[in-house]
Design a protein around this motif. Structure first.
Motif, PDB file in Angstrom:
ATOM      1  N   LEU A   1       2.626   7.018  -5.163  1.00  0.00           N
ATOM      2  CA  LEU A   1       2.405   7.839  -7.452  1.00  0.00           C
ATOM      3  C   LEU A   1       1.342   8.506  -6.898  1.00  0.00           C
ATOM      4  O   LEU A   1       1.366   9.409  -7.774  1.00  0.00           O
ATOM      5  N   GLY A   2       0.708   9.260  -6.289  1.00  0.00           N
ATOM      6  CA  GLY A   2      -0.173  10.612  -5.783  1.00  0.00           C
ATOM      7  C   GLY A   2       0.675  11.124  -5.478  1.00  0.00           C
ATOM      8  O   GLY A   2       0.159  12.177  -6.372  1.00  0.00           O
TER       9      GLY A   2
ATOM     10  N   ARG B   1      11.049   8.483  -2.959  1.00  0.00           N
ATOM     11  CA  ARG B   1      11.037   6.836  -2.128  1.00  0.00           C
ATOM     12  C   ARG B   1      10.512   4.943  -2.553  1.00  0.00           C
ATOM     13  O   ARG B   1      10.632   4.678  -2.114  1.00  0.00           O
ATOM     14  N   PHE B   2      10.427   5.743  -4.075  1.00  0.00           N
ATOM     15  CA  PHE B   2       9.915   5.024  -4.621  1.00  0.00           C
ATOM     16  C   PHE B   2      11.132   3.448  -4.863  1.00  0.00           C
ATOM     17  O   PHE B   2      10.038   2.081  -4.258  1.00  0.00           O
ATOM     18  N   HIS B   3      12.485   3.516  -4.548  1.00  0.00           N
ATOM     19  CA  HIS B   3      13.348   2.704  -5.049  1.00  0.00           C
ATOM     20  C   HIS B   3      13.292   2.209  -3.251  1.00  0.00           C
ATOM     21  O   HIS B   3      13.136   0.700  -3.033  1.00  0.00           O
TER      22      HIS B   3
ATOM     23  N   THR C   1       0.964  -0.920  -0.188  1.00  0.00           N
ATOM     24  CA  THR C   1      -0.570  -0.194  -0.100  1.00  0.00           C
ATOM     25  C   THR C   1       0.729   0.909   0.390  1.00  0.00           C
ATOM     26  O   THR C   1       0.798   2.575  -0.579  1.00  0.00           O
ATOM     27  N   GLN C   2       2.359   1.328   0.092  1.00  0.00           N
ATOM     28  CA  GLN C   2       3.148   2.189   0.123  1.00  0.00           C
ATOM     29  C   GLN C   2       2.981   2.862  -1.078  1.00  0.00           C
ATOM     30  O   GLN C   2       3.304   4.071  -1.560  1.00  0.00           O
TER      31      GLN C   2
ATOM     32  N   GLY D   1      21.705   5.883  -9.574  1.00  0.00           N
ATOM     33  CA  GLY D   1      22.670   6.204  -9.055  1.00  0.00           C
ATOM     34  C   GLY D   1      22.429   6.176  -7.133  1.00  0.00           C
ATOM     35  O   GLY D   1      23.278   4.824  -6.607  1.00  0.00           O
ATOM     36  N   GLU D   2      20.829   6.605  -6.676  1.00  0.00           N
ATOM     37  CA  GLU D   2      20.928   5.930  -5.380  1.00  0.00           C
ATOM     38  C   GLU D   2      21.085   4.819  -5.167  1.00  0.00           C
ATOM     39  O   GLU D   2      21.311   4.225  -4.373  1.00  0.00           O
ATOM     40  N   ALA D   3      19.497   3.773  -5.908  1.00  0.00           N
ATOM     41  CA  ALA D   3      20.164   2.033  -6.549  1.00  0.00           C
ATOM     42  C   ALA D   3      21.612   1.965  -6.041  1.00  0.00           C
ATOM     43  O   ALA D   3      21.263   0.502  -4.909  1.00  0.00           O
ATOM     44  N   ILE D   4      22.403   2.169  -6.848  1.00  0.00           N
ATOM     45  CA  ILE D   4      23.674   1.679  -7.023  1.00  0.00           C
ATOM     46  C   ILE D   4      24.155   1.945  -5.680  1.00  0.00           C
ATOM     47  O   ILE D   4      24.921   0.675  -5.494  1.00  0.00           O
TER      48      ILE D   4
END
Length: 357
Positions: A116-117, A140-142, A110-111, A208-211
């Motif tokens: 998305l909103g 916060r998607f990643h 549910t996050q 880059g954030e995810a890596i």
């Protein structure tokens, strides 16, 4: 000019459905908050308790907890004793709302609703102007994706996913070269690297954030057989380099998925295997009428997967590109052999076992 007669019964039924949708949407937001604040986890360990006791146990503000509990009680998530003024999370509900539920924890999903909103204004603009919304706009998607992957892919990795390919586990134990394209925060690849120290692992992702997160985790576990790199998969230029290439829910939101698939084909050794996990769906909408979460997936597509591809001038395949389109594009990329498998516990994904010959 023709006019349609209004069916009053049908109209009333739809109005009632809309009321239900408003309530369910509100509960989804409150469920996300309950997950992020660990209120469900806290309540699962408590006996029937007052709002003050629950707030204290969770380390949260009581007034906010009490209002949240109001939504949970009227939404029939939490039981309320009006005489004792206590709240209780039934174990049957906790089994799908807490972190201890692992892959059954539906609260974590549910996050995506508030994530998305937060980009709705940008999406509305795209309806008028075209184009897309880039990854940088999704806060916060990643982090949410990493949590979802941890619940779904990582937990099923050793017992369910790897066994889909005969002798793969043995090959990993002996030592092979593995590439994960679109590796995100590296949860899956770091888990594999820790389990198979004789194999060599590489992870590429556009973010880059995810890596950065993936590298920190690899260092924390002192993994010496893994490397992560920020790379656009459309620019991948390697030949006959890997025995196993994986993509987990990563192809459909690429800007140039056709080029990415061609590059994967080139990078795979002649006797190698490409494992592609992607959404179980049909390419045409009429084939998804009975899909249990089709509205959810089309929404995710419109507000993330499709739009991020279009933001970079891409094809905008979207989440629901479907099996038919996937098979067509794999053939065009140069793959000759494709087998599609499903896991009994996973109705959301298909697992494509793909070879060059």
């Amino acid at each position: 000019m023709t006019t349609q007669t209004l069916d009053a019964t049908k109209a009333e039924a739809f109005a009632e459905r809309m009321l239900g949708i408003l309530n369910h949407a509100a509960i989804a937001l409150m469920t996300s908050i309950g997950h992020r604040t660990e209120l469900f986890d806290t309540m699962a360990e408590l006996p029937p308790s007052t709002s003050q006791h629950i707030a204290a146990a969770a380390g949260l503000n009581e007034r906010y907890v009490r209002e949240w509990l109001g939504a949970m009680v009227t939404g029939r998530f939490v039981d309320y004793d009006a005489i004792a003024q206590t709240y209780n999370l039934p174990p049957e509900h906790a089994a799908f709302l807490t972190r201890s539920a692992a892959s059954n924890n539906m609260a974590s999903f549910t996050q995506f609703i508030p994530v998305l909103g937060a980009v709705e204004e940008h999406i509305v603009d795209c309806f008028y102007k075209g184009g897309g919304v880039p990854y940088s706009e999704f806060k916060r998607f990643h982090a949410v994706m990493a949590e979802e992957s941890g619940q779904t892919t990582v937990t099923a990795l050793f017992d369910h996913i790897l066994p889909l390919i005969p002798q793969l586990t043995e090959a990993l134990q002996h030592g092979i070269d593995v590439l994960d394209v679109g590796c995100g925060s590296g949860g899956t690849l770091n888990k594999l690297a820790g389990a198979f120290p004789n194999s060599r692992f590489t992870g590429y992702d556009f973010s880059g954030e995810a890596i950065a997160t993936a590298k920190v985790e690899a260092q924390r576990h002192k993994l010496n057989n893994i490397q992560f790199e920020v790379k656009d998969a459309a620019l991948l230029d390697e030949r006959d380099r890997y025995d196993l290439i994986t993509t987990f829910d990563a192809i459909h939101d690429q800007a140039k998925p056709d080029i990415v698939l061609q590059n994967i084909c080139h990078a795979l050794r002649s006797d190698g295997v490409y494992l592609m996990q992607d959404i179980h769906a049909a390419t045409n909408v009429d084939g998804n009428l009975e899909h249990p979460i089709a509205p959810w997936l089309y929404t995710i597509s419109c507000m993330h997967c499709m739009t991020v591809s279009l933001a970079y001038g891409g094809m905008g395949l979207g989440t629901m590109w479907g099996k038919e389109k996937a098979l067509e594009m794999l053939a065009e990329a140069g793959f000759k052999q494709v087998e599609i498998k499903q896991l009994a516990h996973d109705f959301q994904n298909d697992y494509y076992i793909i070879r060059k010959h």
